[in-house]
Enzyme design. Structure first.
Site, short mmCIF file in Angstrom:
data_model
loop_
_atom_site.label_atom_id
_atom_site.label_comp_id
_atom_site.label_asym_id
_atom_site.label_seq_id
_atom_site.Cartn_x
_atom_site.Cartn_y
_atom_site.Cartn_z
N HIS A 37 0.84 -1.21 0.00
CA HIS A 37 0.00 0.00 0.00
C HIS A 37 0.87 1.25 0.00
O HIS A 37 0.57 2.22 -0.70
CB HIS A 37 -0.85 0.07 1.28
CG HIS A 37 -1.88 -1.01 1.41
ND1 HIS A 37 -1.83 -1.95 2.40
CD2 HIS A 37 -2.99 -1.27 0.69
CE1 HIS A 37 -2.88 -2.75 2.30
NE2 HIS A 37 -3.59 -2.37 1.27
N VAL A 176 4.64 -5.70 -4.44
CA VAL A 176 5.72 -5.62 -3.46
C VAL A 176 5.72 -6.94 -2.68
O VAL A 176 4.65 -7.45 -2.32
CB VAL A 176 5.52 -4.42 -2.50
CG1 VAL A 176 6.58 -4.39 -1.42
CG2 VAL A 176 5.54 -3.12 -3.31
#
Ligand code: PAF
Length: 280
Positions: A37, A176
């Site tokens: 995020h 990620v």
């Protein structure tokens, strides 16, 4: 950083900012921020004058037997992280303020949502497309950044924006990963020790599949079967929801790899339903 709870207040602020000539970047989230995020926020920060992040665990994208009630939520923790990553406005509405009791308007993107996650989560993308449309109307963004881990979601939002002429640039940002290769997800907190040891095999299997494509295996059934066998051996605690090879833009299943292709998988490990994908 300002925290706004009221949708109409956010819309008013956003319209004022746009009238002043400011550009707005939006990162829609369901919170419990991880590095994934935060990287979306860093990306959006570079692309707009004002950065808005929304934090809303959207009930309409969860099926009746899914994890809505247990979905992790910690506003104070998330607000501190958002502020460190340059967020100007954190929008954290309450459920009843986002959906009227008699809400009945939905956005659907049927052609892209009948397979992969849409097959096992039948109401999911209708909920996603509807809430993202509402967030676009409230936050008035010029640009919105989404993670590529949810590749199908990204494709659905891009198609929706194109079909409905919504004036928002949709940007996909790379996955990620934890050091082990496991894709970052708020749902990783559900994993118990032994499950966490097996979960990185999801990525290992995808890398192996890409290697097989590089070694000229192009038949999708063979590639999927090899991956299925790998997961059965390496993730005994997991249950495969799907393994699919699709066109990356229109999410149609491929028989043979002859051009751009995406292998997408979903594996249930304990109470965590984990998704990942790889472009081949
Ligand atoms: O990707 C998510 O976290 C959600 O699906 C989104 C886009 C914030 C909509 O609720």
């Amino acid at each position: 950083m300002e925290i706004i709870h009221n949708p109409k207040e956010l819309q008013q602020r956003a319209l004022e900012l746009r009238a002043e000539g400011k550009t707005i970047g939006l990162v829609p989230t369901m919170g419990y921020f991880h590095r994934g995020h935060l990287s979306l926020m860093d990306e959006a920060r570079k692309r707009a004058d004002v950065l808005i992040t929304s934090l809303f665990v959207n009930p309409t994208q969860f099926g009746p037997s899914e994890d809505l009630e247990n979905y992790p939520y910690d506003l104070d923790r998330d607000a501190a992280l958002a502020s460190e990553h340059g967020v100007d406005i954190l929008f954290a509405p309450k459920k009843d303020d986002m959906y009227h009791g008699n809400h009945c308007t939905w956005v659907t993107v049927p052609d892209l949502t009948e397979i992969l996650c849409g097959k096992s989560r039948p109401v999911h993308f209708r909920g996603v497309a509807t809430i993202v449309t509402k967030l676009f109307m409230l936050a008035q963004p010029n640009v919105a950044v989404f993670g590529q881990k949810d590749w199908q979601q990204l494709a659905v939002i891009k198609r929706m924006v194109r079909d409905l002429d919504i004036p928002v640039e949709v940007v996909g940002h790379p996955v990620v990963r934890e050091e082990s290769g496991l894709a970052m997800s708020s749902r990783n907190v559900y994993l118990k020790d032994e499950e966490r040891q097996q979960a990185p095999m999801i990525r290992k299997g995808l890398l192996k599949l890409r290697q097989e494509v590089e070694n000229n295996i192009s038949d999708c059934d063979t590639l999927k079967e090899n991956l299925r066998n790998f997961y059965r051996t390496e993730i005994p605690l997991g249950t495969i929801d799907y393994i699919e090879i699709v066109h990356p833009d229109d999410i149609t299943p491929l028989v043979k790899i002859e051009g751009p292709a995406l292998c997408a998988v979903a594996v249930q490990i304990g109470s965590a339903r984990l998704i990942d994908n790889i472009l081949v």
